[in-house]
Motif scaffolding. Structure first.
Motif, PDB file in Angstrom:
ATOM      1  N   THR A   1       0.797  -1.223   0.000  1.00 28.19           N
ATOM      2  CA  THR A   1       0.000   0.000   0.000  1.00 28.19           C
ATOM      3  C   THR A   1       0.832   1.276   0.000  1.00 28.19           C
ATOM      4  O   THR A   1       0.282   2.368   0.144  1.00 28.19           O
ATOM      5  CB  THR A   1      -0.924   0.017   1.234  1.00 28.19           C
ATOM      6  OG1 THR A   1      -0.122  -0.139   2.420  1.00 28.19           O
ATOM      7  CG2 THR A   1      -1.935  -1.107   1.163  1.00 28.19           C
ATOM      8  N   GLY A   2       2.159   1.165  -0.159  1.00 27.88           N
ATOM      9  CA  GLY A   2       3.010   2.342  -0.163  1.00 27.88           C
ATOM     10  C   GLY A   2       3.824   2.446  -1.436  1.00 27.88           C
ATOM     11  O   GLY A   2       3.684   1.639  -2.361  1.00 27.88           O
ATOM     12  N   VAL A   3       4.669   3.472  -1.481  1.00 27.02           N
ATOM     13  CA  VAL A   3       5.598   3.648  -2.595  1.00 27.02           C
ATOM     14  C   VAL A   3       6.964   3.155  -2.145  1.00 27.02           C
ATOM     15  O   VAL A   3       7.485   3.595  -1.116  1.00 27.02           O
ATOM     16  CB  VAL A   3       5.683   5.129  -3.025  1.00 27.02           C
ATOM     17  CG1 VAL A   3       6.766   5.326  -4.085  1.00 27.02           C
ATOM     18  CG2 VAL A   3       4.339   5.606  -3.547  1.00 27.02           C
ATOM     19  N   ASP A   4       7.554   2.225  -2.890  1.00 29.74           N
ATOM     20  CA  ASP A   4       8.845   1.633  -2.550  1.00 29.74           C
ATOM     21  C   ASP A   4       9.887   2.012  -3.594  1.00 29.74           C
ATOM     22  O   ASP A   4       9.549   2.294  -4.746  1.00 29.74           O
ATOM     23  CB  ASP A   4       8.735   0.107  -2.478  1.00 29.74           C
ATOM     24  CG  ASP A   4       7.727  -0.351  -1.446  1.00 29.74           C
ATOM     25  OD1 ASP A   4       7.768   0.152  -0.315  1.00 29.74           O
ATOM     26  OD2 ASP A   4       6.880  -1.202  -1.788  1.00 29.74           O
ATOM     27  N   VAL A   5      11.152   1.986  -3.178  1.00 25.93           N
ATOM     28  CA  VAL A   5      12.252   2.253  -4.095  1.00 25.93           C
ATOM     29  C   VAL A   5      13.087   0.985  -4.233  1.00 25.93           C
ATOM     30  O   VAL A   5      13.539   0.421  -3.231  1.00 25.93           O
ATOM     31  CB  VAL A   5      13.132   3.411  -3.607  1.00 25.93           C
ATOM     32  CG1 VAL A   5      14.297   3.641  -4.567  1.00 25.93           C
ATOM     33  CG2 VAL A   5      12.301   4.685  -3.468  1.00 25.93           C
ATOM     34  N   LEU A   6      13.268   0.522  -5.473  1.00 28.63           N
ATOM     35  CA  LEU A   6      14.050  -0.663  -5.773  1.00 28.63           C
ATOM     36  C   LEU A   6      15.251  -0.276  -6.626  1.00 28.63           C
ATOM     37  O   LEU A   6      15.194   0.699  -7.381  1.00 28.63           O
ATOM     38  CB  LEU A   6      13.213  -1.699  -6.524  1.00 28.63           C
ATOM     39  CG  LEU A   6      12.188  -2.539  -5.744  1.00 28.63           C
ATOM     40  CD1 LEU A   6      11.053  -1.683  -5.197  1.00 28.63           C
ATOM     41  CD2 LEU A   6      11.603  -3.638  -6.639  1.00 28.63           C
TER      42      LEU A   6
ATOM     43  N   LEU B   1      15.240  -4.222  -2.721  1.00 29.94           N
ATOM     44  CA  LEU B   1      14.445  -3.198  -2.054  1.00 29.94           C
ATOM     45  C   LEU B   1      15.368  -2.266  -1.265  1.00 29.94           C
ATOM     46  O   LEU B   1      16.067  -2.697  -0.364  1.00 29.94           O
ATOM     47  CB  LEU B   1      13.430  -3.858  -1.107  1.00 29.94           C
ATOM     48  CG  LEU B   1      12.498  -2.913  -0.333  1.00 29.94           C
ATOM     49  CD1 LEU B   1      11.602  -2.135  -1.290  1.00 29.94           C
ATOM     50  CD2 LEU B   1      11.653  -3.705   0.666  1.00 29.94           C
ATOM     51  N   GLU B   2      15.361  -0.985  -1.623  1.00 28.82           N
ATOM     52  CA  GLU B   2      16.234  -0.018  -0.962  1.00 28.82           C
ATOM     53  C   GLU B   2      15.487   0.873   0.019  1.00 28.82           C
ATOM     54  O   GLU B   2      16.069   1.329   1.007  1.00 28.82           O
ATOM     55  CB  GLU B   2      16.936   0.855  -2.003  1.00 28.82           C
ATOM     56  CG  GLU B   2      17.860   0.074  -2.919  1.00 28.82           C
ATOM     57  CD  GLU B   2      19.166   0.788  -3.173  1.00 28.82           C
ATOM     58  OE1 GLU B   2      19.196   2.030  -3.088  1.00 28.82           O
ATOM     59  OE2 GLU B   2      20.171   0.093  -3.460  1.00 28.82           O
ATOM     60  N   LEU B   3      14.221   1.160  -0.229  1.00 31.90           N
ATOM     61  CA  LEU B   3      13.455   2.043   0.651  1.00 31.90           C
ATOM     62  C   LEU B   3      11.998   1.626   0.591  1.00 31.90           C
ATOM     63  O   LEU B   3      11.385   1.605  -0.476  1.00 31.90           O
ATOM     64  CB  LEU B   3      13.616   3.498   0.197  1.00 31.90           C
ATOM     65  CG  LEU B   3      12.953   4.585   1.042  1.00 31.90           C
ATOM     66  CD1 LEU B   3      13.471   4.561   2.470  1.00 31.90           C
ATOM     67  CD2 LEU B   3      13.199   5.960   0.414  1.00 31.90           C
ATOM     68  N   ARG B   4      11.461   1.275   1.751  1.00 30.88           N
ATOM     69  CA  ARG B   4      10.079   0.799   1.823  1.00 30.88           C
ATOM     70  C   ARG B   4       9.192   1.903   2.366  1.00 30.88           C
ATOM     71  O   ARG B   4       9.556   2.610   3.295  1.00 30.88           O
ATOM     72  CB  ARG B   4      10.011  -0.435   2.732  1.00 30.88           C
ATOM     73  CG  ARG B   4       8.692  -1.193   2.703  1.00 30.88           C
ATOM     74  CD  ARG B   4       8.772  -2.435   3.578  1.00 30.88           C
ATOM     75  NE  ARG B   4       7.635  -3.324   3.379  1.00 30.88           N
ATOM     76  CZ  ARG B   4       6.485  -3.210   4.030  1.00 30.88           C
ATOM     77  NH1 ARG B   4       6.332  -2.255   4.943  1.00 30.88           N
ATOM     78  NH2 ARG B   4       5.496  -4.059   3.779  1.00 30.88           N
TER      79      ARG B   4
ATOM     80  N   PRO C   1      19.525   9.756  -4.502  1.00 31.15           N
ATOM     81  CA  PRO C   1      20.754  10.195  -5.190  1.00 31.15           C
ATOM     82  C   PRO C   1      20.595  10.307  -6.704  1.00 31.15           C
ATOM     83  O   PRO C   1      21.315  11.068  -7.356  1.00 31.15           O
ATOM     84  CB  PRO C   1      21.767   9.107  -4.816  1.00 31.15           C
ATOM     85  CG  PRO C   1      20.949   7.912  -4.444  1.00 31.15           C
ATOM     86  CD  PRO C   1      19.712   8.472  -3.807  1.00 31.15           C
ATOM     87  N   ASP C   2      19.677   9.533  -7.272  1.00 33.03           N
ATOM     88  CA  ASP C   2      19.398   9.593  -8.703  1.00 33.03           C
ATOM     89  C   ASP C   2      17.899   9.782  -8.904  1.00 33.03           C
ATOM     90  O   ASP C   2      17.086   9.311  -8.098  1.00 33.03           O
ATOM     91  CB  ASP C   2      19.826   8.297  -9.412  1.00 33.03           C
ATOM     92  CG  ASP C   2      21.277   7.941  -9.137  1.00 33.03           C
ATOM     93  OD1 ASP C   2      22.130   8.829  -9.285  1.00 33.03           O
ATOM     94  OD2 ASP C   2      21.535   6.776  -8.765  1.00 33.03           O
ATOM     95  N   THR C   3      17.532  10.460  -9.973  1.00 28.62           N
ATOM     96  CA  THR C   3      16.115  10.583 -10.298  1.00 28.62           C
ATOM     97  C   THR C   3      15.577   9.207 -10.663  1.00 28.62           C
ATOM     98  O   THR C   3      16.097   8.547 -11.563  1.00 28.62           O
ATOM     99  CB  THR C   3      15.898  11.546 -11.467  1.00 28.62           C
ATOM    100  OG1 THR C   3      16.436  12.823 -11.126  1.00 28.62           O
ATOM    101  CG2 THR C   3      14.419  11.693 -11.782  1.00 28.62           C
ATOM    102  N   PRO C   4      14.535   8.734  -9.986  1.00 36.44           N
ATOM    103  CA  PRO C   4      14.066   7.368 -10.250  1.00 36.44           C
ATOM    104  C   PRO C   4      13.150   7.288 -11.459  1.00 36.44           C
ATOM    105  O   PRO C   4      12.543   8.274 -11.878  1.00 36.44           O
ATOM    106  CB  PRO C   4      13.280   7.038  -8.980  1.00 36.44           C
ATOM    107  CG  PRO C   4      12.704   8.358  -8.564  1.00 36.44           C
ATOM    108  CD  PRO C   4      13.776   9.379  -8.901  1.00 36.44           C
TER     109      PRO C   4
END
Length: 374
Positions: free
Chosen positions: A258-263, A273-276, A287-290
């Protein structure tokens, strides 16, 4: 002499407060305090103001009734004042009853699904008074909301003129926010409100999506996505059953539902998975535009502006249309019955800039061109 059409306006001033900061809702004083501590800013008043200004430009003959203090729209005749601040559900119910008692023929409420429930409680389960929601919450799965504030103004103006609008019952649906924060999805129908309908201006109720789609279809979407963004890329993956299944296929089953995650995509086509459950400020600080990968809400077609407000206009501008990827199974697209994918980022200029036709990834080496509109 014909009397002017009368419209009542009430605002839930804390609606949507938890969206940008990833709290999946705004119900309850503790959640609201936490959202403010994380840097959230109230946006409901701004969306109500946009609706009212547009409405008065389209139908200047309308008589507006409203509520004093933060629950009002800043225009119209004040017919009720809340007892104090902060306001809550009981204040919304009291305001609705006061607006109806003062003669409102149409009620505009600015909020989310929780506010829709309060309106339903105030009017009763068999109320015939037409009601329309100005979307300002986080989830907004009910079928009582306009697509965006400008659409709400267009519907209200058409109602005032008596042209092109029909009235129909629409379901009020809400989810358990505590369950959402724990990663469990469940919804309940609380009742129905009478809504004025204008083509392509009022949203559908959310329906189930592609969780039961064949694994090879979702696995194909995952493989195509990894190839599209390339090794080493950061990928912001939006909420939903489709995107969660894609994250699992990429080797990140711990991604939130239910959230936005960064892979981070690996060289072998899997992802780490880098940020949940990222907040808007955390996404802007990457650090970079996803790349941003989203799946539309089943039945509604919303791509942005419903449950993924963490993807702020600033982030979307930085990424640009070229880094916005749409994921959906063919069955999910077919369930829209030709209705377009929808945008409500909170920034009308950005919505317009993103509108057009997008290529939807539907499987491995498979895609469909679909219309995206504000």
């Amino acid at each position: 002499m014909t009397s002017a059409p009368v419209i009542g306006v009430v605002v839930n001033p804390v609606a949507g407060l938890g969206g940008r900061v990833g709290l999946k809702g705004s119900d309850g004083p503790e959640v609201q305090r936490r959202a403010l501590a994380l840097g959230a800013r109230p946006e409901a008043a701004q969306r109500a103001d946009l609706t009212v200004r547009q409405l008065l430009s389209l139908a200047p003959e309308v008589e507006l009734l409203t509520v004093g203090g933060p629950m009002g729209c800043g225009a119209g005749r004040v017919v009720h004042r809340p007892a104090g601040e902060p306001t809550g559900a009981a204040d919304t119910r009291a305001a609705v009853r006061a607006l109806v008692g003062a003669g409102a023929g149409l009620l505009l409420f600015c909020g989310g699904d929780g506010t829709a429930r309060d309106v339903l409680d105030a009017l009763g389960p068999f109320a015939a008074l037409p009601v329309l929601g100005v979307p300002a919450g986080v989830k907004m799965h009910s079928a009582v909301f306009a697509h965006h504030p400008r659409a709400a103004a267009e519907v209200a103006a058409a109602w005032a003129r008596g042209t092109g609008v029909r009235l129909a019952p629409a379901e009020v649906v809400d989810r358990d926010e505590d369950a959402l924060r724990a990663g469990r999805v469940g919804a309940r129908v609380y009742g129905r409100l009478t809504v004025p309908l204008l083509p392509a201006r009022v949203q559908q109720r959310k329906t189930g999506s592609s969780a039961d789609s064949p694994a090879d279809s979702l696995g194909g979407i995952a493989a195509e996505l990894a190839e599209r963004v390339g090794p080493g890329a950061l990928l912001a993956l939006g909420p939903g059953t489709t995107t969660h299944a894609v994250a699992t296929a990429l080797g990140a089953p711990d991604a939130s539902l239910t959230g936005v995650d960064v892979l981070r995509v690996r060289t072998d086509g899997t992802a780490r998975l880098e940020l949940r459950d990222a907040r808007a400020d955390q996404l802007l600080a990457l650090p970079d535009t996803p790349w941003i990968a989203l799946s539309p809400i089943g039945g509604q077609g919303f791509l942005l502006g419903r449950g993924n407000q963490q993807l702020s206009p600033d982030l979307l501008r930085a990424a640009g249309p070229g880094r916005l990827l749409v994921l959906a199974t063919e069955a999910k697209l077919a369930a829209l019955s030709g209705r377009p994918l929808l945008l409500d980022t909170g920034d009308p200029a950005l919505d317009h800039a993103l509108s057009g036709h997008v290529r939807v990834i539907t499987g491995r080496h498979a895609s469909a061109v679909y219309r995206l509109t504000d």
